[in-house]
Motif scaffolding. Structure first.
Motif, short mmCIF file in Angstrom:
data_model
loop_
_atom_site.label_atom_id
_atom_site.label_comp_id
_atom_site.label_asym_id
_atom_site.label_seq_id
_atom_site.Cartn_x
_atom_site.Cartn_y
_atom_site.Cartn_z
N LEU A 23 -11.90 -85.04 -96.89
CA LEU A 23 -11.08 -84.47 -95.83
C LEU A 23 -11.75 -83.27 -95.16
CD1 LEU A 23 -7.59 -84.60 -97.57
CD2 LEU A 23 -8.37 -86.03 -95.66
N ALA A 24 -12.60 -82.56 -95.89
CA ALA A 24 -13.24 -81.35 -95.37
C ALA A 24 -14.50 -81.64 -94.57
CB ALA A 24 -13.58 -80.41 -96.53
N LEU A 25 -15.03 -82.86 -94.63
CA LEU A 25 -16.26 -83.18 -93.90
C LEU A 25 -16.02 -83.09 -92.40
CD1 LEU A 25 -17.61 -86.25 -95.90
CD2 LEU A 25 -18.47 -83.89 -95.95
N ASP A 26 -17.02 -82.61 -91.69
CA ASP A 26 -16.96 -82.51 -90.23
C ASP A 26 -16.95 -83.92 -89.64
OD1 ASP A 26 -17.38 -82.11 -87.52
OD2 ASP A 26 -19.03 -80.70 -87.78
N PRO A 27 -15.91 -84.28 -88.89
CA PRO A 27 -15.87 -85.64 -88.35
C PRO A 27 -16.88 -85.88 -87.23
CG PRO A 27 -13.97 -84.37 -87.61
CD PRO A 27 -14.72 -83.51 -88.58
N TYR A 28 -17.39 -84.81 -86.60
CA TYR A 28 -18.34 -84.95 -85.50
C TYR A 28 -19.49 -83.95 -85.66
CZ TYR A 28 -14.32 -87.37 -83.58
OH TYR A 28 -13.26 -88.22 -83.41
N PRO A 29 -20.31 -84.13 -86.69
CA PRO A 29 -21.41 -83.18 -86.90
C PRO A 29 -22.44 -83.29 -85.77
CG PRO A 29 -21.62 -85.04 -88.38
CD PRO A 29 -20.30 -85.20 -87.68
N ARG A 30 -22.95 -82.13 -85.36
CA ARG A 30 -23.97 -82.11 -84.31
C ARG A 30 -25.15 -81.25 -84.74
NH1 ARG A 30 -21.28 -81.71 -78.35
NH2 ARG A 30 -19.87 -83.45 -78.59
N ALA A 31 -26.33 -81.74 -84.44
CA ALA A 31 -27.54 -80.95 -84.66
C ALA A 31 -27.52 -79.78 -83.69
CB ALA A 31 -28.77 -81.83 -84.44
N PRO A 32 -28.15 -78.68 -84.03
CA PRO A 32 -28.21 -77.54 -83.11
C PRO A 32 -28.77 -77.97 -81.75
CG PRO A 32 -29.07 -76.92 -85.26
CD PRO A 32 -28.86 -78.40 -85.29
#
Length: 166
Positions: free
Chosen positions: A131-140
């Motif tokens: 549940l805590a994982l970022d649903p939309y992770p983005r590289a810098p």
């Protein structure tokens, strides 16, 4: 999932909590972290640790408050590059005595059923991590192309005349 098939199994008999409560520290091993990464569909779970304080309640349930800390690697939704991320979350849930059905309320902590008086703390922590994982992770610096956002707006804009006609 049956306890013998859980990636991160830490069973605890509710009877071992005691009237004064109990503190449990759970840390996932390398093979457990690899199995959790496969389950979550991410490249890696580099670390996973939870410190939990279990306190018995008068009705036989056990309230759990704690802290979940993890280092994970997820794929960027734009570039598919690996994105290392830190997870640090306060967590809370209630372990129910056998036979008691969970009550669902928006302001209540999650209630987790037990079987045979055994709580599966590892699985509860794994679910909290999911549940805590970022649903939309983005590289810098990763940005969606302008045309992708324009196309999405265009698709919804095409539906605007239909609003209120149903």
């Amino acid at each position: 999932m049956p306890p013998d098939r859980l990636e991160f199994s830490r069973p605890l008999a509710l009877g071992r909590v005691g009237p004064e409560g109990r503190t449990e520290v759970l840390e996932a091993s390398g093979p457990e972290r690899a199995a959790l990464a496969r389950r979550f569909g991410i490249p890696a779970v580099d670390s996973l640790r939870a410190t939990l304080r279990l306190v018995p309640e008068e009705d036989g349930a056990v309230m759990v408050h704690g802290r979940l800390e993890a280092a994970v690697v997820q794929d960027c939704v734009v570039t598919l590059e690996p994105v290392p991320q830190q997870v640090a979350e306060d967590i809370a849930f209630r372990l129910l005595p056998e036979g008691r059905e969970p009550a669902e309320g928006p302001d209540e902590p999650d209630e987790i059923e037990t079987e045979g008086g055994i709580a599966e703390l590892g699985e509860a922590v794994a679910e909290q991590l999911a549940l805590a994982l970022d649903p939309y992770p983005r590289a810098p610096g990763a940005e969606l192309p302008a045309e992708a956002t324009d196309e999405a707006a265009g698709a919804f804009a095409a539906l605007a005349p239909l609003r209120g006609k149903v």
